[in-house]
Design a protein around this motif. Sequence first.
Motif, mmCIF file in Angstrom:
data_model
loop_
_atom_site.group_PDB
_atom_site.id
_atom_site.type_symbol
_atom_site.label_atom_id
_atom_site.label_comp_id
_atom_site.label_asym_id
_atom_site.label_seq_id
_atom_site.Cartn_x
_atom_site.Cartn_y
_atom_site.Cartn_z
ATOM 1 N N GLY A 274 34.037 37.827 39.571
ATOM 2 C CA GLY A 274 33.212 37.455 38.417
ATOM 3 C C GLY A 274 33.962 36.896 37.224
ATOM 4 O O GLY A 274 33.358 36.705 36.159
ATOM 5 N N ALA A 275 35.267 36.618 37.377
ATOM 6 C CA ALA A 275 36.004 36.041 36.235
ATOM 7 C C ALA A 275 35.479 34.632 35.934
ATOM 8 O O ALA A 275 35.017 33.926 36.822
ATOM 9 C CB ALA A 275 37.495 35.990 36.560
ATOM 10 N N TYR A 276 35.570 34.243 34.665
ATOM 11 C CA TYR A 276 35.168 32.875 34.270
ATOM 12 C C TYR A 276 36.155 31.843 34.817
ATOM 13 O O TYR A 276 35.796 30.690 35.066
ATOM 14 C CB TYR A 276 35.187 32.746 32.746
ATOM 15 N N ALA A 291 43.424 36.114 34.200
ATOM 16 C CA ALA A 291 42.007 35.814 34.426
ATOM 17 C C ALA A 291 41.246 36.030 33.130
ATOM 18 O O ALA A 291 41.548 36.954 32.372
ATOM 19 C CB ALA A 291 41.450 36.727 35.522
ATOM 20 N N LEU A 292 40.267 35.174 32.878
ATOM 21 C CA LEU A 292 39.402 35.325 31.693
ATOM 22 C C LEU A 292 38.101 35.972 32.138
ATOM 23 O O LEU A 292 37.447 35.467 33.054
ATOM 24 C CB LEU A 292 39.133 33.955 31.068
ATOM 25 N N THR A 293 37.736 37.092 31.494
ATOM 26 C CA THR A 293 36.537 37.822 31.905
ATOM 27 C C THR A 293 35.739 38.260 30.691
ATOM 28 O O THR A 293 36.232 38.192 29.565
ATOM 29 C CB THR A 293 36.899 39.108 32.689
ATOM 30 N N GLU A 294 34.520 38.753 30.954
ATOM 31 C CA GLU A 294 33.789 39.469 29.895
ATOM 32 C C GLU A 294 34.589 40.736 29.587
ATOM 33 O O GLU A 294 35.305 41.239 30.454
ATOM 34 C CB GLU A 294 32.412 39.889 30.417
ATOM 35 N N PRO A 295 34.438 41.267 28.371
ATOM 36 C CA PRO A 295 35.169 42.511 28.081
ATOM 37 C C PRO A 295 34.511 43.708 28.778
ATOM 38 O O PRO A 295 33.463 43.565 29.408
ATOM 39 C CB PRO A 295 35.070 42.629 26.556
ATOM 40 N N GLY A 296 35.098 44.868 28.690
ATOM 41 C CA GLY A 296 34.494 46.117 29.183
ATOM 42 C C GLY A 296 34.526 46.238 30.686
ATOM 43 O O GLY A 296 35.535 45.938 31.330
ATOM 44 N N SER A 297 33.372 46.635 31.277
ATOM 45 C CA SER A 297 33.359 46.969 32.709
ATOM 46 C C SER A 297 33.650 45.741 33.583
ATOM 47 O O SER A 297 34.216 45.866 34.670
ATOM 48 C CB SER A 297 32.023 47.604 33.100
#
Length: 324
Positions: A274-276, A291-297
């Motif tokens: 699910g990384a961007y 990897a660039l991701t949403e923060p948190g879970s």
Amino acid sequence: MNSHRAGVVCGTGRAHGKAILLGEHTVVHGTPAIAFPLPTLAVHAVAQPGGSGASTGVPQAGRQFRFVAGADRVPDDPSSGPRVAVEEALRRWEIRERVEVVLDCDLPPARGLGSSAACAGAAVRAVADLYDRTVGTAALYELVQCGEQFAHGRASGVDASTALATGPIWFHAGTARPLAVGLDAALVIADTGAASATQPAVAAVREQLARDPQGAQRILHHAEELIESAAADLAAGLAAPLGRTLLEFQDLLRELGVSTPEIDALVTAALHAGAYGAKLTGAGRGGCVLALTEPGSAAARVSAALRRAGAVQTWIVPTHGMPS
Ligand code: PMV
């Protein structure tokens, strides 16, 4: 302010690692680069007068590294980037004394996370503290660069700048400026476990670009466009387009020959989780993936997926909350 330990006056210093978001290798050939400091991956140094005996190996994560610099230092003791930086500082400050520096390093060396620049920065700061010298950022950068040039050949300076920076930077032609970041996301950094040697990787890219000047122009122009659009997305807080830009830059780095099957596998694992976007960070041919991701879970999920795919270690770094 220097202090006393067991009755001996000593100085202390600190610096941290870095992650290049975009621009590794192309920055050596004139493009800008965007880099984030890694404040939790720090190096702490203690300097005190005197000291004897040879250096203890090379910097290693979780281990102490010690060297002696200055007048009458131990003959035949191998030099390192941090020691070259300290020797130069002592020469400029006209200090003719032997100094022992002990470094505690949280950073794994040779993983593209800037351990040599961080060790040099912490060491020079500790020696400056020991002798009550005030060193401005520009002078500190020059000293760390002396160590970097020794360790890596013609280093662009992005590592030295970020090791001393307190927030994300835009680095171009030897100059760093703070970068505005309006993006609430996370960088997940994953260590392939394979060493990344900067000097040969930089030399191989240089040869490839020299062999094909037209191709070089295309790659460097495209790199510059990607780096500029990434800065705009960072400021505007646009994670999805920034992720796509990371992937496009990874394609360029693959074309430059510095990716590996292990790096490609980690990039794929991050995307499946699910990384961007994701790419190698640093000199490549080993080292780390970012990897660039949403923060948190979401970041925790990507981190776990990267470990399942073979990463030996991962770190989660928020893009937000660092001073810019
Ligand atoms: O030494 P590393 O792996 O942290 O990366 C340095 C970045 C390069 O662009 C490959 C070299 C440089 O001098 O900028």
